[in-house]
Enzyme design. Structure first.
Site, mmCIF file in Angstrom:
data_model
loop_
_atom_site.group_PDB
_atom_site.id
_atom_site.type_symbol
_atom_site.label_atom_id
_atom_site.label_comp_id
_atom_site.label_asym_id
_atom_site.label_seq_id
_atom_site.Cartn_x
_atom_site.Cartn_y
_atom_site.Cartn_z
ATOM 1 N N GLY A 73 0.392 -1.386 -0.200
ATOM 2 C CA GLY A 73 -0.106 0.128 0.069
ATOM 3 C C GLY A 73 0.928 1.819 0.438
ATOM 4 O O GLY A 73 1.690 0.847 0.057
ATOM 5 N N LEU A 74 0.222 1.928 -0.093
ATOM 6 C CA LEU A 74 1.278 3.937 -0.478
ATOM 7 C C LEU A 74 1.613 4.178 1.307
ATOM 8 O O LEU A 74 1.355 3.452 2.204
ATOM 9 C CB LEU A 74 0.255 4.891 -0.605
ATOM 10 C CG LEU A 74 -0.388 5.109 -1.811
ATOM 11 C CD1 LEU A 74 -2.057 5.428 -2.312
ATOM 12 C CD2 LEU A 74 0.779 4.983 -3.054
ATOM 13 N N SER A 75 2.752 4.389 0.968
ATOM 14 C CA SER A 75 2.746 5.206 2.316
ATOM 15 C C SER A 75 2.353 5.871 3.043
ATOM 16 O O SER A 75 1.261 6.933 2.675
ATOM 17 C CB SER A 75 4.440 6.245 1.695
ATOM 18 O OG SER A 75 4.410 6.785 3.479
ATOM 19 N N GLY A 76 2.141 5.764 4.102
ATOM 20 C CA GLY A 76 0.631 6.303 5.266
ATOM 21 C C GLY A 76 -0.400 5.444 5.351
ATOM 22 O O GLY A 76 -1.386 5.676 5.863
ATOM 23 N N SER A 77 -0.168 4.290 4.313
ATOM 24 C CA SER A 77 -1.256 3.990 4.472
ATOM 25 C C SER A 77 -2.051 2.435 5.923
ATOM 26 O O SER A 77 -3.354 2.534 6.519
ATOM 27 C CB SER A 77 -2.014 3.082 3.248
ATOM 28 O OG SER A 77 -0.546 1.627 3.714
ATOM 29 N N GLY A 78 -0.879 2.847 6.526
ATOM 30 C CA GLY A 78 -1.000 1.861 7.349
ATOM 31 C C GLY A 78 -0.254 0.110 8.199
ATOM 32 O O GLY A 78 -0.769 -0.258 8.143
ATOM 33 N N LYS A 79 0.122 0.265 6.349
ATOM 34 C CA LYS A 79 0.437 -1.317 6.580
ATOM 35 C C LYS A 79 1.716 -1.754 7.759
ATOM 36 O O LYS A 79 1.489 -2.468 8.417
ATOM 37 C CB LYS A 79 2.109 -0.934 5.734
ATOM 38 C CG LYS A 79 1.755 -0.999 3.910
ATOM 39 C CD LYS A 79 2.202 -1.107 3.005
ATOM 40 C CE LYS A 79 3.476 -0.413 3.391
ATOM 41 N NZ LYS A 79 2.852 1.494 3.412
ATOM 42 N N SER A 80 2.732 -0.842 8.734
ATOM 43 C CA SER A 80 3.031 -1.250 9.358
ATOM 44 C C SER A 80 2.349 -1.050 10.599
ATOM 45 O O SER A 80 2.680 -2.181 11.099
ATOM 46 C CB SER A 80 3.907 -0.610 9.955
ATOM 47 O OG SER A 80 5.480 -0.182 8.548
ATOM 48 N N SER A 88 6.156 -1.991 -2.104
ATOM 49 C CA SER A 88 6.458 -2.451 -2.564
ATOM 50 C C SER A 88 5.072 -2.400 -4.225
ATOM 51 O O SER A 88 4.226 -3.304 -4.570
ATOM 52 C CB SER A 88 5.474 -4.091 -2.786
ATOM 53 O OG SER A 88 5.388 -4.123 -2.039
#
Length: 199
Positions: free
Chosen positions: A33-40, A107
């Site tokens: 997902g985009l940066s800031g999407s909440g992946k981590s 990614s």
């Protein structure tokens, strides 16, 4: 480039045995997902829930990996590809160890995610699309990166001046704008339970 004169060394203990002793089905949860999407954040929540259930896991976070293994790579398209190639190989080893491993990386390129998928056996790769509109990602901007990218201080920033290929058929599609972190994590846990990765 492949190293010459090396032969794969077979081990006495195989993946099935490692998985059996852990009472789980090894897999790779590939958060994209985009940066800031909440992946981590979501990957951490899922990892905590799995740990609480007694599962054997490990989380490979994009920023953390760039502090060591991939510390020599930039954010150019070429280095992004190499970043994903390396992490795919590491994740494959974790899955072979019988773990449920999560990776939280932007990614951005579909071809790279497909390459990661093809390194694993059928059913071991689970693409988790953390679908957050770029407007929300920019509002969050926890690291101030979008602001810098808009100002031209960061080049090759995904979603601004570098492409993000939206997953077409992810195993899990998480729409964060409509859900809490807890609900997002529960959706992924439910997928793992329904498909017998965990009991």
């Amino acid at each position: 480039m492949k190293t010459e004169n090396t032969v794969w060394h077979e081990q006495h203990i195989n993946q099935a045995q490692r998985a059996q002793i852990k009472s789980q089905k090894p897999c790779l949860l590939w958060f994209t997902g985009l940066s800031g999407s909440g992946k981590s954040t979501i990957a951490n929540a899922v990892d905590a829930k799995l740990f609480a259930k007694g599962q054997h896991t490990y989380l490979l976070d994009g920023d953390n990996v760039r502090h060591g293994l991939n510390g020599d790579l930039s954010f150019s398209d070429e280095d992004r590809i190499e970043n994903i190639r390396r992490i795919s190989e590491v994740a494959k080893l974790f899955v072979d160890a019988g773990l449920i491993v999560s990776t939280a990386f932007i990614s951005p390129f579909a071809t790279d995610r497909q390459m990661a998928r093809e390194k694993l056996s059928s059913g071991e790769f689970i693409e988790v699309f953390i679908d957050t509109p770029i407007e929300i990602c920019e509002q969050r901007d926890p690291k101030g990166l979008y602001k810098k990218a808009r100002a031209g201080e960061i080049k090759d920033f995904t979603g601004i001046d570098s492409t993000y290929d939206i997953p077409s058929t992810p195993e899990v599609h998480v729409k964060t704008a409509d859900l809490s972190i807890e609900q997002c994590a529960d959706q992924i846990i439910a997928y793992l339970e329904k498909n017998n990765y965990i009991g």
